[in-house]
Design a protein around this motif. Structure first.
Motif, PDB file in Angstrom:
ATOM      1  N   GLY A   1       2.278   1.744  -3.505  1.00 16.27           N
ATOM      2  CA  GLY A   1       1.190   2.185  -4.373  1.00 16.27           C
ATOM      3  C   GLY A   1       0.910   3.666  -4.219  1.00 16.27           C
ATOM      4  O   GLY A   1       0.674   4.376  -5.213  1.00 16.27           O
ATOM      5  N   ALA A   2       0.935   4.157  -2.974  1.00 11.40           N
ATOM      6  CA  ALA A   2       0.716   5.587  -2.735  1.00 11.40           C
ATOM      7  C   ALA A   2       1.863   6.415  -3.305  1.00 11.40           C
ATOM      8  O   ALA A   2       1.652   7.500  -3.864  1.00 11.40           O
ATOM      9  CB  ALA A   2       0.566   5.842  -1.236  1.00 11.40           C
TER      10      ALA A   2
ATOM     11  N   LEU B   1       0.821  -1.209   0.000  1.00 12.31           N
ATOM     12  CA  LEU B   1       0.000   0.000   0.000  1.00 12.31           C
ATOM     13  C   LEU B   1       0.860   1.267   0.000  1.00 12.31           C
ATOM     14  O   LEU B   1       0.504   2.274  -0.629  1.00 12.31           O
ATOM     15  CB  LEU B   1      -0.938  -0.003   1.204  1.00 12.31           C
ATOM     16  CG  LEU B   1      -2.003  -1.110   1.228  1.00 12.31           C
ATOM     17  CD1 LEU B   1      -2.799  -1.058   2.518  1.00 12.31           C
ATOM     18  CD2 LEU B   1      -2.931  -0.998   0.025  1.00 12.31           C
TER      19      LEU B   1
ATOM     20  N   ASP C   1       1.701   7.394  -7.009  1.00 14.16           N
ATOM     21  CA  ASP C   1       0.881   8.541  -7.390  1.00 14.16           C
ATOM     22  C   ASP C   1       1.584   9.857  -7.069  1.00 14.16           C
ATOM     23  O   ASP C   1       1.028  10.932  -7.303  1.00 14.16           O
ATOM     24  CB  ASP C   1      -0.477   8.481  -6.667  1.00 14.16           C
ATOM     25  CG  ASP C   1      -1.379   7.403  -7.236  1.00 14.16           C
ATOM     26  OD1 ASP C   1      -1.224   7.058  -8.424  1.00 14.16           O
ATOM     27  OD2 ASP C   1      -2.237   6.879  -6.488  1.00 14.16           O
TER      28      ASP C   1
ATOM     29  N   SER D   1      -2.541  -0.865  -6.376  1.00 11.26           N
ATOM     30  CA  SER D   1      -1.821  -1.480  -5.262  1.00 11.26           C
ATOM     31  C   SER D   1      -2.779  -2.005  -4.199  1.00 11.26           C
ATOM     32  O   SER D   1      -2.503  -3.022  -3.554  1.00 11.26           O
ATOM     33  CB  SER D   1      -0.845  -0.477  -4.635  1.00 11.26           C
ATOM     34  OG  SER D   1      -1.541   0.542  -3.931  1.00 11.26           O
ATOM     35  N   THR D   2      -3.910  -1.328  -4.013  1.00 10.08           N
ATOM     36  CA  THR D   2      -4.904  -1.821  -3.053  1.00 10.08           C
ATOM     37  C   THR D   2      -5.387  -3.204  -3.455  1.00 10.08           C
ATOM     38  O   THR D   2      -5.404  -4.142  -2.642  1.00 10.08           O
ATOM     39  CB  THR D   2      -6.090  -0.847  -2.977  1.00 10.08           C
ATOM     40  OG1 THR D   2      -5.651   0.398  -2.429  1.00 10.08           O
ATOM     41  CG2 THR D   2      -7.204  -1.409  -2.095  1.00 10.08           C
TER      42      THR D   2
ATOM     43  N   GLY E   1      -7.013   5.924  -1.274  1.00  5.26           N
ATOM     44  CA  GLY E   1      -7.015   4.863  -2.272  1.00  5.26           C
ATOM     45  C   GLY E   1      -7.949   3.733  -1.913  1.00  5.26           C
ATOM     46  O   GLY E   1      -8.671   3.195  -2.768  1.00  5.26           O
TER      47      GLY E   1
ATOM     48  N   ARG F   1      -2.579   3.913  -6.319  1.00  4.82           N
ATOM     49  CA  ARG F   1      -3.198   3.425  -5.083  1.00  4.82           C
ATOM     50  C   ARG F   1      -4.296   2.409  -5.360  1.00  4.82           C
ATOM     51  O   ARG F   1      -4.433   1.414  -4.645  1.00  4.82           O
ATOM     52  CB  ARG F   1      -3.751   4.617  -4.296  1.00  4.82           C
ATOM     53  CG  ARG F   1      -2.674   5.410  -3.576  1.00  4.82           C
ATOM     54  CD  ARG F   1      -3.188   6.742  -3.069  1.00  4.82           C
ATOM     55  NE  ARG F   1      -3.382   7.682  -4.181  1.00  4.82           N
ATOM     56  CZ  ARG F   1      -3.959   8.868  -4.049  1.00  4.82           C
ATOM     57  NH1 ARG F   1      -4.435   9.238  -2.877  1.00  4.82           N
ATOM     58  NH2 ARG F   1      -4.062   9.678  -5.086  1.00  4.82           N
TER      59      ARG F   1
ATOM     60  N   ASP G   1      -3.071   9.321   1.980  1.00  6.33           N
ATOM     61  CA  ASP G   1      -3.118   8.880   0.582  1.00  6.33           C
ATOM     62  C   ASP G   1      -3.591   7.431   0.488  1.00  6.33           C
ATOM     63  O   ASP G   1      -4.383   7.072  -0.385  1.00  6.33           O
ATOM     64  CB  ASP G   1      -1.736   9.007  -0.069  1.00  6.33           C
ATOM     65  CG  ASP G   1      -1.322  10.460  -0.272  1.00  6.33           C
ATOM     66  OD1 ASP G   1      -2.185  11.345  -0.113  1.00  6.33           O
ATOM     67  OD2 ASP G   1      -0.150  10.701  -0.593  1.00  6.33           O
ATOM     68  N   ILE G   2      -3.078   6.588   1.383  1.00  9.39           N
ATOM     69  CA  ILE G   2      -3.453   5.176   1.371  1.00  9.39           C
ATOM     70  C   ILE G   2      -4.942   5.014   1.654  1.00  9.39           C
ATOM     71  O   ILE G   2      -5.650   4.262   0.969  1.00  9.39           O
ATOM     72  CB  ILE G   2      -2.605   4.392   2.397  1.00  9.39           C
ATOM     73  CG1 ILE G   2      -1.143   4.345   1.946  1.00  9.39           C
ATOM     74  CG2 ILE G   2      -3.161   2.980   2.591  1.00  9.39           C
ATOM     75  CD1 ILE G   2      -0.200   3.752   2.970  1.00  9.39           C
TER      76      ILE G   2
ATOM     77  N   SER H   1       4.243  -1.911  -9.547  1.00 11.84           N
ATOM     78  CA  SER H   1       3.384  -0.832  -9.063  1.00 11.84           C
ATOM     79  C   SER H   1       3.497   0.407  -9.940  1.00 11.84           C
ATOM     80  O   SER H   1       2.561   1.213 -10.010  1.00 11.84           O
ATOM     81  CB  SER H   1       3.744  -0.473  -7.612  1.00 11.84           C
ATOM     82  OG  SER H   1       3.541  -1.585  -6.756  1.00 11.84           O
TER      83      SER H   1
END
Length: 433
Positions: free
Chosen positions: A80-81, A77, A84, A371-372, A226, A368, A222-223, A136
């Motif tokens: 992923g954040a 996670l 972005d 990745s989530t 997402g 995000r 951010d996470i 990612s």
């Protein structure tokens, strides 16, 4: 009006067929393909090192296997954040260079007779983290490289090459290992990653400048954003839930299939290899048909078709009366057919699934969102693999495969009874045009 719509659909289909004519995608596809072949080839060498050079114990082997999941559990996670906030193309280049350096360290350790279990574990962990960064970055970068109405075709092309690499790569790796030896093979894979970095650096892509984080806002915000976007979205929520459930079922069959076929059915190793090859053929054909099915049926129904097909092979293996005495003439066609249909189902749904979610999500949240879904998938797979041992112990092999078929059915039903069923690729693409 109908003629205009027909022309629009034809134009969109024509543009999607031209995806390999887009120079940026050709470079992206080439870099991804050679890296996939390199990883498949090196995978054989890693197994040989672990088993024959290090003489690893079963516990040590399980630790090395678990390292492929650990980065997702702790970093999925977060990375992923970051995708972005960071330049995704630059991330791809840096990770390819870093992978080349890490892979190049293995021949050095072998030649110095300094390779130990813990040094190899550190290498594998670093490679897994770098792969997580690369994957990612790649998924949210793709919508910047090709038009959104070409994403299904782009993912299909990537799926085809990855299927070929996964099928032919291990055999090629075994041959090269015997011919060249492990040190040169790892050096070869390091060169492949360096070439991949060069190809990625030549991609011409216009990435939007990442938005600056507001004062008082940190990566945790951010996470959470997402997670909320993914699981509150009208069509992404059922898509995510369905694929999570699919991964639970896949963890069961991935854990059980080889043991069931080789031990319970007593199928010869060469016959097991043939069955796996049929799975690769099915995956290639599924990816080949995926864009046309997505255009004709719509994203939701194409995904549903893939989910529904996944039920069939495991239901057949669960209920068909067979054992080691059934004979090769019965077992090989059944097992090979099961792998073929399962590969076909994955080829159809993967390109449509990934292409749809890339098309529907805004660029600012692509990293995000992807990745989530990917992180939860890995967590579900990890837990499912652990629970499978208990299921086999209590129920046996075929009833456990029946449980997997039931879980695959639930994954299909989530799509069938949700707004995702009627979702179409062109609607998602037009929303961001």
């Amino acid at each position: 009006m109908r003629d205009a719509a027909a022309r629009t659909g034809t134009d969109a289909e024509t543009r999607s067929r031209e995806v390999l004519r887009i120079p940026a995608f050709t470079l992206f596809w080439s870099a991804t393909t050679i890296r996939a072949f390199g990883s498949a080839i090196a995978g054989v060498a890693f197994q040989v090192l672990i088993v024959t050079v290090l003489n690893a114990t079963p516990l040590e082997i399980s630790i090395l296997s678990a390292l492929s999941v650990v980065p997702y559990l702790f970093l999925g996670l977060i990375i992923g954040a970051l995708m972005d906030r960071w330049r995704r193309q630059r991330t791809l280049i840096v990770t390819s260079v870093a992978r080349a350096i890490v892979l190049g360290s293995i021949p050095v350790l072998l030649l110095l007779d300094a390779l130990t279990f813990w040094s190899l574990a550190a290498v594998i962990l670093m490679l897994c983290i770098l792969t997580l960064f690369a994957d990612s970055a790649a998924q949210p970068l793709l919508p910047n490289i090709v038009p959104r109405n070409s994403l299904v075709m782009a993912n299909a092309r990537l799926g085809q090459s990855e299927t070929v690499a996964g099928t032919a790569g291990p055999a090629l790796g075994g041959a090269l290992l015997n011919l060249l030896g492990a040190p040169i093979l790892f050096a070869f894979d390091a060169v492949i990653n360096a070439v991949s970095a060069v190809l990625q650096s030549r991609i011409t892509v216009d990435e939007a400048a990442p938005q600056r984080r507001l004062r008082g806002r940190h990566i945790g915000h951010d996470i959470v954003e997402g997670l909320r976007y993914t699981y509150r979205h009208r069509t992404l929520r059922p898509l995510a839930l369905s694929v999570h459930i699919w991964f639970l079922a896949n963890s069961i069959v991935s854990t059980v299939f080889a043991v069931f076929v080789l031990r319970e059915l007593d199928l010869a190793p060469w016959a097991f290899g043939v069955a796996l090859a049929f799975g690769g053929v099915g995956g290639f054909l599924g990816a080949l048909f995926a864009p046309r099915l997505g255009a004709r049926l719509g994203a939701g129904r194409a995904i549903l078709l893939g989910r529904a097909l996944a039920i069939v092979p495991w239901l057949v293996l669960a209920v068909m009366p067979m054992d080691a005495s059934s004979g090769l003439g019965v077992l090989l066609p059944v097992v090979s057919g099961a792998q073929f249909v399962f590969g076909l189902s994955m080829g159809i749904e993967d390109a449509n699934d990934t292409g749809y979610r890339q098309a529907v999500a805004p660029d600012a949240i692509q990293g995000r969102m992807n990745s989530t879904i990917r992180t939860v998938n890995r967590v579900v797979f990890f837990v499912g693999a652990l629970l499978t041992g208990l299921l086999v112990t209590v129920l046996g092999y075929q009833p456990t495969l029946g449980v997997a078929a039931t879980v695959f059915t639930v994954a299909a039903l989530v799509v069938a009874f949700s707004p995702l069923r009627t979702a179409r690729h062109e609607d998602a693409a037009e929303a961001h045009s």
